[in-house]
Design a protein around this motif. Structure first.
Motif, mmCIF file in Angstrom:
data_model
loop_
_atom_site.group_PDB
_atom_site.id
_atom_site.type_symbol
_atom_site.label_atom_id
_atom_site.label_comp_id
_atom_site.label_asym_id
_atom_site.label_seq_id
_atom_site.Cartn_x
_atom_site.Cartn_y
_atom_site.Cartn_z
ATOM 1 N N SER A 542 -12.645 73.618 79.912
ATOM 2 C CA SER A 542 -12.604 72.489 78.970
ATOM 3 C C SER A 542 -11.587 72.767 77.875
ATOM 4 N N THR A 551 -22.772 69.029 71.281
ATOM 5 C CA THR A 551 -21.934 68.622 72.407
ATOM 6 C C THR A 551 -22.795 68.521 73.654
ATOM 7 N N ASP A 563 -16.414 68.538 88.964
ATOM 8 C CA ASP A 563 -15.813 68.024 87.729
ATOM 9 C C ASP A 563 -16.722 68.365 86.555
ATOM 10 N N TYR A 565 -17.656 67.330 82.510
ATOM 11 C CA TYR A 565 -17.593 66.274 81.504
ATOM 12 C C TYR A 565 -18.076 66.849 80.170
ATOM 13 N N ASP A 567 -19.248 65.396 76.489
ATOM 14 C CA ASP A 567 -19.637 64.163 75.794
ATOM 15 C C ASP A 567 -19.277 62.924 76.612
ATOM 16 N N GLY A 568 -19.497 63.035 77.926
ATOM 17 C CA GLY A 568 -19.296 61.888 78.815
ATOM 18 C C GLY A 568 -17.883 61.662 79.259
ATOM 19 N N SER A 569 -16.924 62.467 78.765
ATOM 20 C CA SER A 569 -15.509 62.309 79.132
ATOM 21 C C SER A 569 -15.104 63.416 80.094
ATOM 22 N N LYS A 570 -14.438 63.039 81.189
ATOM 23 C CA LYS A 570 -13.983 64.036 82.152
ATOM 24 C C LYS A 570 -12.861 64.870 81.549
ATOM 25 N N ILE A 571 -12.935 66.181 81.728
ATOM 26 C CA ILE A 571 -11.914 67.062 81.188
ATOM 27 C C ILE A 571 -10.688 67.073 82.102
ATOM 28 N N PRO A 620 -21.618 59.241 85.215
ATOM 29 C CA PRO A 620 -21.746 59.445 83.761
ATOM 30 C C PRO A 620 -22.794 58.551 83.119
ATOM 31 N N VAL A 627 -24.299 57.541 78.854
ATOM 32 C CA VAL A 627 -22.982 56.945 78.622
ATOM 33 C C VAL A 627 -22.956 55.559 79.235
#
Length: 628
Positions: A542, A551, A563, A565, A567-571, A620, A627
C-alpha cells in the motif's frame, strides 16, 4: 504592540528577533521545509478563472496580523498590503480562500489619516473576499475596552463596513465585536472577531452568538490572547487567560484561537472542559523587515486528510522578479520556522462530534455483518471479548475473543516474552464505520521484544483452511501519533509456521509464515502470501499509512489473484501474479504479530478493531466499511 502590557517583553522580543534571523534559515532547512527564499506552495503566480468552491473539502483561511508600521503617520506605505489583497483576490479560486481575518493593530496611532488610508486600502479586497477586522490597542485608546464609544476606527471598520458581506452575521451593540458565518467544505463555520479588550458585556454578547449557533465549529480572533518565548512556546497573556476562563474553555465549538500583538510568533495546545484540544496561535511579524511587509498566513484546511497546513509569506516580495529582490526581501519572502510553517493533525469528525449535531452510527450486531461464507469474525466489545473492564484496563493472558461467526475460531490472549499485562488494553476508540465501538490497544515493540498476540487454539478450523475459491480478510487499525520507536515489519495478522515447510522455495525467506499482513519501516502495508497451488510469493504494497487515524484494510482474492483495498479504495501495487489459496499448515491464526522461524520478535504497536475473514471475494460495497 504596547510594551507596557508585559514588562520588558517587547525589548527582549525585538533583540531576540534581531539576533536569530540568520539562524532561522538554517532551522528551516533542518526541518526539511526548504530554503527561506523558496516560494511557498500556496504562493503561486495568480491563477485565472474559477470561483471559490464552498463544497470542496479543502479550503483556506487567510490570517493577517499587525500591519501598524505600514500606516504610521507620514511614513505610511500601503503598497505591501495592496499586494497582499491583490494576491488574495487573484488566488481565491486557486487556494480556495474562504475568508480573511485581520488580528488588530491595523494602524500605528489610530489617527484619522492613518485609519482613512487603511480603510481605502481595504477597498482592494472589499466585495471580492469576505473579511473581518478587529481593533488593536494602536487603533484605539489602549486603556479602554469595547465600551469606549465612537472612534475613527469604529467609523471606518464598524458594522456598516461588513453589512453587505454575505458572511456577516452581526455585531455587538458597541460595534467593536462582530461575527461571520462562512460556508466551506460543505458546512458552516463561525468566526468571532473580538475587540482588543472585551468588556463583560462583550463576553455576554459573544456567548450569545455561540448559543445561537451551537453546531458550528468556531475560530476566535482577537488582538491579545497569548505571548511566546524565543523558542515559540506560547502562553496565555493575562487578557488571554480571562478569555480562556470566561469564554473559550467552556465552549467546545472553539477549536482554534488566533492573536497578534506580541512577538515572536508561537503556538500551543490547551485542553478545554470537554477534554478536547484548542489550538492557540500567536502571529505577528511587525518586527521583521518592512514591518512584516503585510505577511499573511494561509491555514489550509483539508477535511479529507484531517489536517491544517499553515504557511506564512509576503505576496509583496513574491510578486517581484527574483533577480530584483534585495537580500532582505529574498530572506523574508517566506518564513519556514516551526512556528511559521507547520501542520495540525485534526480528526474533524471526532473533534466536532460533541456539538455539530452529527450522531455516531449505532453498533451493528454480529448477525448483520456475517454474510454467507464468513468463517471468522472477532470484535472487542462486550459481545466479543470475554470478561469485563473499562477502557484502558489490561486484558489478562488467556482472555478469549469469541468468534462470532459461530465456527469455533476463538482467539486467546498470549503475552510475548516477559511483557506486562498492560501491554494489551481495552479501548473505546474505533473507526466511524466499524460495527463494534471498541478496539484493542497493543503496545508492542523491539528491544526488548515485547507485545501481545491473540491466537486460535490448535483445534480451530481456520488453522488449516486453504481458501482455494478465494477469500476476503478485513481489519481496522490505527497507528499512534506520534509513531515512536522502531516498529519496522511489525505484524498485524498472520498464520503461524514456515512457508518452507509447505514446500515453498520462492520469496524472501523460507522462515516467513505463509500469509501475513505487516507494516514496513515506511508505514506501508505489506500483504505477503505463499499460495497453496503456486510456488510463488505475490506481495501487495500500500501507500504509507497515516498516523493517528483509523484505517480499514481489505485483502480480496478471487481464487486467481489478490487485491488490497485501503478505506475502500484499491491500491496501486497489486501483483498480477496468479495466487490460488493460502499455504496454511494447520497452525494457529494470529492477530497482533508475525513470526519468523516460528518465533515472535515483536508485537503490534497501535490499535486493532473488528477483524473478519470470509471464504469468498467480497465486493467493496459488502465490506465491513459499507462502501457505497
Amino acid at each position: 504592540m504596547s510594551t507596557s502590557d508585559r514588562s520588558g517583553l517587547g525589548r527582549r522580543s525585538v533583540l531576540s528577533a534581531a539576533l536569530t534571523v540568520p539562524a532561522a534559515t538554517g532551522a528551516a532547512t533542518a526541518l526539511g521545509a526548504g530554503s527561506a527564499t523558496a516560494a511557498p506552495s500556496s504562493a503561486r503566480r495568480p491563477s485565472k478563472g474559477g470561483r471559490f468552491d464552498d463544497e470542496s473539502p479543502r479550503f483556506s483561511l487567510a490570517v493577517l496580523p499587525d500591519t501598524q508600521y505600514l500606516f504610521d503617520a507620514d511614513s505610511s506605505d500601503p503598497e505591501p498590503l495592496n499586494a497582499t489583497f491583490r494576491y488574495l483576490v487573484s488566488e481565491r479560486a486557486g487556494a480556495n480562500i474562504a475568508f480573511m481575518t485581520h488580528l488588530g493593530d491595523v494602524t500605528e496611532h489610530g489617527t484619522k489619516d492613518e485609519i482613512s488610508l487603511a480603510a481605502d486600502t481595504f477597498r482592494t479586497l472589499h466585495g471580492k473576499v469576505p473579511y473581518s477586522v478587529l481593533a488593536g490597542n494602536h487603533d484605539v485608546d489602549g486603556s479602554t475596552d469595547d465600551q469606549r464609544g465612537d472612534t475613527e476606527y469604529l467609523r471606518a471598520f464598524g458594522p456598516k463596513r461588513y453589512a453587505a458581506m454575505p458572511t456577516f452575521g452581526g455585531a455587538s451593540p458597541d460595534g467593536y465585536n462582530s461575527y461571520h458565518v462562512l460556508r466551506a467544505a460543505g458546512r458552516r463555520w463561525l468566526v468571532l472577531a473580538l475587540d482588543w479588550r472585551v468588556s463583560d458585556a462583550g463576553l455576554r454578547w459573544a456567548q450569545g452568538v455561540l448559543d445561537e449557533h451551537p453546531t458550528l465549529p468556531a475560530v476566535l480572533t482577537t488582538h491579545d490572547i497569548a505571548w511566546s518565548d524565543e523558542k515559540g512556546a506560547a502562553r496565555l497573556s493575562s487578557n488571554g487567560q480571562r478569555l480562556w476562563d470566561d469564554l473559550v474553555r467552556g465552549n467546545d465549538q472553539i477549536f482554534l484561537a488566533l492573536g497578534g500583538h506580541y512577538w515572536p510568533p508561537g503556538r500551543t495546545v490547551l485542553t478545554n472542559d470537554a477534554g478536547h484540544d484548542v489550538h492557540l496561535h500567536l502571529a505577528n511579524y511587525q518586527d521583521r523587515y518592512y514591518g512584516g511587509a503585510a505577511m499573511i498566513r494561509l491555514y489550509g484546511f483539508d477535511l479529507v486528510r484531517g489536517a491544517v497546513d499553515v504557511e506564512t509569506f509576503s505576496p509583496w516580495f513574491l510578486d517581484r522578479a527574483p533577480k530584483k529582490r534585495t537580500p532582505l526581501e529574498a530572506e523574508t519572502i517566506e518564513l519556514t520556522g516551526p512556528t511559521d510553517r507547520f501542520r495540525l493533525d485534526i480528526d474533524f469528525a471526532a473533534r466536532f462530534r460533541g456539538f455539530d449535531g452529527t450522531t455516531l452510527p449505532a453498533p451493528r450486531p454480529a448477525s448483520r455483518v456475517t454474510p454467507r461464507g464468513t468463517v471468522a469474525y472477532w470484535r472487542f466489545d462486550g459481545s466479543g471479548l470475554a470478561g469485563r473492564g473499562k477502557p484502558g484496563s489490561a486484558v489478562a493472558e488467556g482472555t478469549v475473543a469469541h468468534d462470532l461467526s459461530g465456527h469455533g475460531n476463538d482467539l486467546r490472549v498470549q503475552l510475548l516474552h516477559d511483557s506486562a499485562p498492560e501491554i494489551l488494553t481495552r479501548d473505546a476508540g474505533h473507526h466511524l464505520s466499524q460495527p463494534a465501538h471498541a478496539s484493542l490497544r497493543f503496545d508492542g515493540g523491539k528491544g526488548p521484544d515485547r507485545g501481545a498476540v491473540l491466537t486460535t487454539t490448535a483445534e480451530a478450523p481456520l488453522n488449516g483452511m486453504k481458501f482455494l475459491s478465494g477469500y476476503t480478510i478485513e481489519t481496522y487499525l490505527k497507528l499512534p501519533d506520534p509513531f515512536e520507536g522502531d516498529h519496522a515489519w511489525m505484524g498485524i495478522l498472520s498464520w503461524e509456521g514456515r512457508n518452507g515447510d509447505a514446500g515453498k522455495t520462492t520469496g524472501w525467506s523460507q522462515d516467513d509464515p505463509s500469509c501475513s499482513l505487516n507494516v514496513t519501516p515506511e508505514r506501508y502495508l505489506q500483504f505477503s502470501l505463499y499460495p497453496h497451488r503456486q510456488d510463488a510469493n505475490p506481495t501487495n504494497w500500500s501507500h504509507a499509512l497515516p498516523v493517528g487515524r483509523w484505517t480499514h484494510i481489505a485483502v480480496v482474492n478471487d481464487g486467481d489473484r489478490t487485491d488490497m483495498y485501503v478505506d475502500g479504495s484499491k491500491i496501486a501495487r497489486n501483483p498480477a501474479q496468479r495466487s490460488s489459496g493460502i499455504a496454511t499448515l494447520g497452525k494457529p491464526f494470529v492477530i497482533g504479530g508475525t513470526q519468523s522461524a516460528e518465533k515472535f520478535g515483536q508485537g503490534f504497536y497501535g490499535w486493532i478493531g473488528d477483524t473478519r475473514i470470509v471464504s469468498r471475494a467480497l465486493r467493496p460495497r459488502d465490506f465491513l466499511l459499507e462502501v457505497r
